[in-house]
Design a protein around this motif. Structure first.
Motif, PDB file in Angstrom:
ATOM      1  N   ARG B 288      -2.729   0.562   5.107  1.00 49.61           N
ATOM      2  CA  ARG B 288      -1.828   0.343   6.224  1.00 49.61           C
ATOM      3  C   ARG B 288      -1.233  -1.059   6.111  1.00 49.61           C
ATOM      4  NH1 ARG B 288      -2.937   0.250  11.827  1.00 49.61           N
ATOM      5  NH2 ARG B 288      -5.135  -0.085  11.474  1.00 49.61           N
ATOM      6  N   PHE B 289       0.009  -1.205   6.512  1.00 41.89           N
ATOM      7  CA  PHE B 289       0.714  -2.477   6.466  1.00 41.89           C
ATOM      8  C   PHE B 289       0.944  -2.974   7.885  1.00 41.89           C
ATOM      9  CE2 PHE B 289       3.387  -3.192   2.393  1.00 41.89           C
ATOM     10  CZ  PHE B 289       2.277  -2.976   1.608  1.00 41.89           C
ATOM     11  N   ALA B 290       0.805  -4.267   8.093  1.00 36.77           N
ATOM     12  CA  ALA B 290       1.270  -4.862   9.347  1.00 36.77           C
ATOM     13  C   ALA B 290       2.080  -6.090   8.934  1.00 36.77           C
ATOM     14  CB  ALA B 290       0.099  -5.256  10.225  1.00 36.77           C
ATOM     15  N   VAL B 291       3.369  -6.046   9.184  1.00 35.71           N
ATOM     16  CA  VAL B 291       4.240  -7.134   8.772  1.00 35.71           C
ATOM     17  C   VAL B 291       4.369  -8.115   9.924  1.00 35.71           C
ATOM     18  CG1 VAL B 291       6.533  -7.747   7.937  1.00 35.71           C
ATOM     19  CG2 VAL B 291       5.508  -5.570   7.269  1.00 35.71           C
ATOM     20  N   MET B 292       4.111  -9.383   9.662  1.00 36.60           N
ATOM     21  CA  MET B 292       4.140 -10.372  10.741  1.00 36.60           C
ATOM     22  C   MET B 292       5.329 -11.307  10.611  1.00 36.60           C
ATOM     23  SD  MET B 292       0.217 -11.432  11.546  1.00 36.60           S
ATOM     24  CE  MET B 292       0.740 -12.291  13.015  1.00 36.60           C
ATOM     25  N   TYR B 293       5.836 -11.713  11.741  1.00 32.91           N
ATOM     26  CA  TYR B 293       6.912 -12.707  11.768  1.00 32.91           C
ATOM     27  C   TYR B 293       6.762 -13.519  13.035  1.00 32.91           C
ATOM     28  CZ  TYR B 293      11.479 -14.814  11.133  1.00 32.91           C
ATOM     29  OH  TYR B 293      12.478 -15.722  10.937  1.00 32.91           O
ATOM     30  N   ALA B 294       6.767 -14.826  12.909  1.00 29.85           N
ATOM     31  CA  ALA B 294       6.674 -15.737  14.047  1.00 29.85           C
ATOM     32  C   ALA B 294       5.535 -15.355  15.006  1.00 29.85           C
ATOM     33  CB  ALA B 294       7.997 -15.806  14.797  1.00 29.85           C
ATOM     34  N   GLY B 295       4.370 -15.034  14.429  1.00 31.37           N
ATOM     35  CA  GLY B 295       3.205 -14.811  15.266  1.00 31.37           C
ATOM     36  C   GLY B 295       3.125 -13.454  15.930  1.00 31.37           C
ATOM     37  N   ARG B 296       3.960 -12.520  15.502  1.00 29.20           N
ATOM     38  CA  ARG B 296       3.876 -11.171  16.059  1.00 29.20           C
ATOM     39  C   ARG B 296       3.856 -10.163  14.919  1.00 29.20           C
ATOM     40  NH1 ARG B 296       7.664 -13.387  19.508  1.00 29.20           N
ATOM     41  NH2 ARG B 296       6.880 -13.677  21.612  1.00 29.20           N
ATOM     42  N   ILE B 297       3.242  -9.019  15.188  1.00 33.36           N
ATOM     43  CA  ILE B 297       3.357  -7.935  14.219  1.00 33.36           C
ATOM     44  C   ILE B 297       4.664  -7.224  14.516  1.00 33.36           C
ATOM     45  CG2 ILE B 297       2.403  -5.739  13.460  1.00 33.36           C
ATOM     46  CD1 ILE B 297      -0.361  -6.873  13.967  1.00 33.36           C
ATOM     47  N   VAL B 298       5.617  -7.295  13.595  1.00 30.57           N
ATOM     48  CA  VAL B 298       6.925  -6.716  13.882  1.00 30.57           C
ATOM     49  C   VAL B 298       7.028  -5.274  13.405  1.00 30.57           C
ATOM     50  CG1 VAL B 298       8.144  -8.910  13.970  1.00 30.57           C
ATOM     51  CG2 VAL B 298       7.929  -7.713  11.785  1.00 30.57           C
ATOM     52  N   GLU B 299       6.206  -4.929  12.417  1.00 29.67           N
ATOM     53  CA  GLU B 299       6.223  -3.537  11.980  1.00 29.67           C
ATOM     54  C   GLU B 299       4.844  -3.172  11.470  1.00 29.67           C
ATOM     55  OE1 GLU B 299       9.388  -2.421   9.419  1.00 29.67           O
ATOM     56  OE2 GLU B 299       8.756  -0.327   9.321  1.00 29.67           O
ATOM     57  N   GLU B 300       4.437  -1.963  11.788  1.00 27.25           N
ATOM     58  CA  GLU B 300       3.099  -1.542  11.396  1.00 27.25           C
ATOM     59  C   GLU B 300       3.130  -0.061  11.074  1.00 27.25           C
ATOM     60  OE1 GLU B 300       0.271  -2.201  14.467  1.00 27.25           O
ATOM     61  OE2 GLU B 300      -1.368  -1.362  13.297  1.00 27.25           O
ATOM     62  N   GLY B 301       2.425   0.316  10.029  1.00 28.12           N
ATOM     63  CA  GLY B 301       2.384   1.727   9.706  1.00 28.12           C
ATOM     64  C   GLY B 301       1.685   1.954   8.384  1.00 28.12           C
ATOM     65  N   PRO B 302       1.525   3.229   8.009  1.00 29.53           N
ATOM     66  CA  PRO B 302       0.905   3.533   6.720  1.00 29.53           C
ATOM     67  C   PRO B 302       1.735   2.926   5.586  1.00 29.53           C
ATOM     68  CG  PRO B 302       1.114   5.513   8.061  1.00 29.53           C
ATOM     69  CD  PRO B 302       1.868   4.438   8.760  1.00 29.53           C
ATOM     70  N   THR B 303       1.066   2.426   4.553  1.00 30.27           N
ATOM     71  CA  THR B 303       1.745   1.743   3.453  1.00 30.27           C
ATOM     72  C   THR B 303       2.935   2.542   2.938  1.00 30.27           C
ATOM     73  OG1 THR B 303      -0.341   0.780   2.817  1.00 30.27           O
ATOM     74  CG2 THR B 303       1.372   0.787   1.151  1.00 30.27           C
ATOM     75  N   ARG B 304       2.696   3.833   2.726  1.00 30.24           N
ATOM     76  CA  ARG B 304       3.743   4.667   2.136  1.00 30.24           C
ATOM     77  C   ARG B 304       4.977   4.677   3.033  1.00 30.24           C
ATOM     78  NH1 ARG B 304       0.534   8.549   1.269  1.00 30.24           N
ATOM     79  NH2 ARG B 304       0.001   7.985  -0.856  1.00 30.24           N
ATOM     80  N   GLU B 305       4.745   4.837   4.318  1.00 30.28           N
ATOM     81  CA  GLU B 305       5.886   4.923   5.231  1.00 30.28           C
ATOM     82  C   GLU B 305       6.646   3.612   5.320  1.00 30.28           C
ATOM     83  OE1 GLU B 305       4.115   7.588   8.513  1.00 30.28           O
ATOM     84  OE2 GLU B 305       6.048   6.905   9.283  1.00 30.28           O
ATOM     85  N   VAL B 306       5.897   2.511   5.383  1.00 28.26           N
ATOM     86  CA  VAL B 306       6.575   1.216   5.510  1.00 28.26           C
ATOM     87  C   VAL B 306       7.339   0.887   4.226  1.00 28.26           C
ATOM     88  CG1 VAL B 306       6.236  -1.256   5.880  1.00 28.26           C
ATOM     89  CG2 VAL B 306       4.900   0.385   7.178  1.00 28.26           C
ATOM     90  N   MET B 307       6.747   1.218   3.089  1.00 31.25           N
ATOM     91  CA  MET B 307       7.407   0.899   1.825  1.00 31.25           C
ATOM     92  C   MET B 307       8.646   1.767   1.610  1.00 31.25           C
ATOM     93  SD  MET B 307       5.934  -1.563   0.264  1.00 31.25           S
ATOM     94  CE  MET B 307       6.642  -1.487  -1.368  1.00 31.25           C
ATOM     95  N   HIS B 308       8.529   3.040   1.936  1.00 31.23           N
ATOM     96  CA  HIS B 308       9.659   3.935   1.667  1.00 31.23           C
ATOM     97  C   HIS B 308      10.695   3.939   2.780  1.00 31.23           C
ATOM     98  CE1 HIS B 308       7.834   5.133  -1.930  1.00 31.23           C
ATOM     99  NE2 HIS B 308       6.928   5.940  -1.424  1.00 31.23           N
TER     100      HIS B 308
END
Lengths: 361, 399
Positions: B288-308
């Motif tokens: 699972r990926f959680a992408v952070m920006y400026a102290g917040r998680i801006v996007e989160e989801g299964p690796t495959r979904e976030v990558m594709h």
């Protein structure tokens, strides 16, 4: 401000009056470059006259052609940064020759001072490579003043260059390095390197410390500047993606020696040296459905103090045979512009796959 | 955001029993895992039994189990007073047993600060932490010092970026592992050493017997990182926190360590939180990926979904700015204009709005809520439709 849209010619023409050898003469020829660092000797060792040496760069040969970008890749301890410093004569080579545009460096034909004017280096750490007590404008203008340009002209040139690398002089010229972000500081370092109107710029991990989004900005800038000023780059990095993207030719180093050189695309598509292959397949895959299943190499790179005998890669090489521990491969042309130092690609080397590989090539 | 994973699951905040277990008594902490709300197999029972749990890490049965890590509305402010730096601004994170998640972000995104908060490693005098952190039934933010020391290493442990700095230079690595085991368990030196040896074999250090008596400086970089992983696993933690564990390593060594982490996670049923700026490394390890920006998680989801199918403009831009394999020579890289925001002066609206190609006036005014894009995939953006529609190549920009 988009630099690419208006390639303003601030600086002299692309056909350079300093070009002595013509386009066919390589910008830089490096022959048998050595650097051995002495380790601290014990009393007994100094009596015996021995002592250990770090063979940081151990007989390196390569050419850099005019107008190209040569990428240099390798792991820590392979000698890529030492090579950069040797090329600038920041450290004295233990042996070897550096020929810049047909003239040997350090001879009456080309003094070290004149050579350094034409070759500049950008370091990885953007902060420690700037003087914290100089404004960035003064930092950029410093070099030309050393080489006899008046202060007024040097400052004018510095402001031009700052604008050129995307730092609005009115906002930034008077700032100190600590007031800038990492990407901005690296732009200052690039501007400073260009202030002497060099012909060759050595970028030693110049974008490695930057965040990905900023790295892309700086890479774009480097390519714009190369076109605008007709520069030649030596681009040293451990990031294979970036090297592949920016380089025309690539040189792969391992433990102080050149393993392989060749045109970037060809080399990345068809690696000849087993080390290049392993390095390429060590890159994490970006596809969650095709994760790496097995590490191509085991262990760490060996210590350059006592490098393995014969081919230096034989201790980790999946193709190694007993002969590899005895015989040192030579860097030789195989096909086209490709050169590789591997017994598999040497006729009659004694490696069981040697002849087959050449036949296939 | 926390229980969006399992809408049907009973809400299971740590029960009073678990809170008691987290109390100051050392013995209570030792048995915390059994008094916690989870009715599953004894997790600390040993490596072998935990290994059987692997395959069904994502089965519905386990999905209803309360998460092993649950972070709610975490805020971290440094330097409260004159010029407070808001490093983390409301992070919600749920990690299940045996799951691996990557926190991805650039410098200053708050990814490492979040991770360190899970072990409470920040200086108490200069940091204000808000929100809730529950790990395996321990309310981390309210643990006493004694209980905190029991918790660290035993329930959750961390591997750092630079093992040479993290390991003590004046003790052999073996001694450090033995000390750590004996801090948490009543066990003889000889037995602890035996376990340290097993750990070294487990992380595949060659000639482990000899290496136990080596000092950190006598080992190579990859070997040191393996030794640190062995140290982190010494007390059989359930949660492994990895802070850029491979960034300082060479490419050929990095992949070995990534594969080792993946294998350990699978075989020991560890929950791994992996902090990195390198998407490639994250893909190799995390589900699972959680992408952070400026102290917040801006996007989160299964690796495959976030990558594709990245749906936050920042994630999209981050992927497009990478130089990758077969890129056309001379093609310009898409870059993100500007630089990350000043954490001491965050804008009222979306922190990315100033650099975002899709931004509209509204983005500068309101703080976007998470938009649920699929069962497990969400992004904090009011323009997720824009990123989905055709994914236009972001125009190159400078400065």
């Amino acid at each position: 401000m988009d630099i690419s849209s208006k390639p303003r010619q601030v600086h002299p023409p692309l056909i350079d009056i300093r070009d002595r050898g013509g386009p066919a003469q390589p910008m830089l020829r490096v022959r048998k470059l050595f650097k051995h660092f002495d380790l601290k000797k014990s009393f007994i060792e100094s009596l015996a006259g021995g002592g250990q040496v770090v063979r940081a760069v151990d007989g390196v040969d390569f050419d850099v052609f005019k107008g190209e970008t040569l990428g240099v890749v390798g792991e820590s301890g392979c000698g890529k940064s030492t090579t950069a410093r040797l090329l600038m004569h920041l450290i004295e080579p233990s042996g070897g020759e550096i020929i810049f545009d047909g003239e040997t460096v350090g001879t009456p034909g080309l003094s070290l001072r004149e050579y350094r004017r034409q070759v500049q280096l950008v370091f990885q750490d953007s902060y420690s490579s700037l003087n914290p007590r100089l404004t960035i404008e003064d930092s950029v203008a410093f070099g030309p003043q050393v080489h006899g340009v008046s202060r007024r002209e040097a400052i004018g040139r510095a402001r031009d260059l700052l604008a050129r690398v995307g730092l609005e002089p009115r906002r930034f010229a008077e700032r100190y390095p600590h007031e800038l972000s990492g990407g901005q500081r690296q732009r200052v370092n690039i501007a400073r390197a260009l202030a002497l109107e060099p012909r060759l710029v050595i970028l030693d991990e110049a974008v490695s410390a930057l965040d990905k989004s900023v790295e892309a900005q700086v890479l774009n800038l480097l390519m714009d500047l190369k076109d605008a000023f007709g520069l030649t780059y030596i681009f040293i990095s451990h990031d294979l993606h970036v090297v592949r993207y920016i380089s025309d030719r690539v040189m792969v180093m391992y433990l102080g020696k050149v393993a392989e050189t060749g045109p970037a695309e060809d080399l990345f598509e068809r690696p000849l040296h087993p080390y290049t292959g392993a390095l390429l397949s060590s890159m994490p895959s970006m596809d969650p459905d095709q994760r790496t299943q097995e590490a191509p190499l085991t262990g760490d790179p060996p210590n350059p103090i006592n490098p393995p005998s014969g081919c230096r890669f034989h201790t980790r090489c999946p193709m190694a045979e007993p002969v590899c521990a005895e015989q040192t491969p030579t860097l030789a042309s195989v096909r086209g512009q490709r050169k590789v130092a591997c017994l598999i690609h040497e006729i009659g080397s004694g490696h069981s796959q040697a002849d087959a590989a050449i036949y296939a090539a | 955001m926390t229980d969006a994973h399992t809408p049907a699951a009973p809400k299971c905040p740590p029960s009073p029993a678990a809170a008691e277990a987290a109390g100051p008594s050392a013995s209570a902490v030792g048995s915390a895992t059994s008094t916690a709300t989870t009715p599953v197999t004894e997790p600390a029972a040993g490596f072998a039994t935990a290994a059987t749990k692997v395959s069904d890490a994502h089965s519905p049965a386990l999905a209803s189990e309360p998460p092993i890590v649950s972070v709610r509305d975490l805020t971290v402010t440094f330097n409260p007073g004159k010029r407070p730096i808001k490093a983390v601004n409301g992070v919600d994170l749920v990690v299940r047993r045996g799951e691996s998640i990557a926190l991805i972000g650039e410098s200053g995104s708050g990814k490492s600060v979040t991770l360190r908060s899970l072990l409470r490693l920040h200086s108490e005098r200069r940091t204000v932490i808000g929100g809730q952190i529950d790990i395996a039934g321990h309310a981390v933010l309210s643990l006493s010092n004694r209980a905190l020391a029991d918790y660290r290493g035993r329930v959750a442990s961390m591997i750092f970026q630079e093992p040479l700095l993290a390991l003590d230079p004046v003790y052999t690595v073996g001694a450090q592992i033995i000390e750590s085991i004996r801090r948490h368990e009543k066990i003889s030196v000889a037995d602890a050493r035996k376990r340290a040896l097993e750990l070294f074999e487990r992380v595949r250090i060659p000639s482990p017997e000899r290496r136990l008596d080596a000092y950190p400086h006598e080992m190579s970089g990859g070997m040191r990182q393996r030794a640190m992983i062995a140290l982190a696993l010494a007390c059989r933690p359930q949660v492994l926190l990895a802070d850029e564990p491979t960034t300082a390593l060479d490419a050929t060594v990095q992949i070995q360590i990534l594969l080792l982490l993946r294998e350990l996670q699978r075989e020991l049923g560890l929950a791994i939180i992996f902090v990195t700026h390198d998407m490639g490394a994250a893909v190799e390890v995390a589900e699972r990926f959680a992408v952070m920006y400026a102290g917040r998680i801006v996007e989160e989801g299964p690796t495959r979904e976030v990558m594709h199918n990245p749906r936050h403009p920042y994630t999209l831009a981050l992927m497009q700015s990478r130089a990758h394999g077969a890129m056309a020579k001379g093609a310009r890289l898409a870059s993100i204009a500007g630089s990350p925001p000043d954490l001491a002066a965050l804008p009222p609206g979306c922190a990315f709005a100033g650099r975002c190609v899709f931004a509209e006036p509204r983005c500068h005014e309101i703080q976007p809520d998470a938009v649920q894009l699929s069962e497990l995939h969400r992004a904090r953006c009011i323009r997720t439709d824009a990123t989905a529609a055709g994914m236009p190549r972001i125009e190159p920009a400078t400065v």
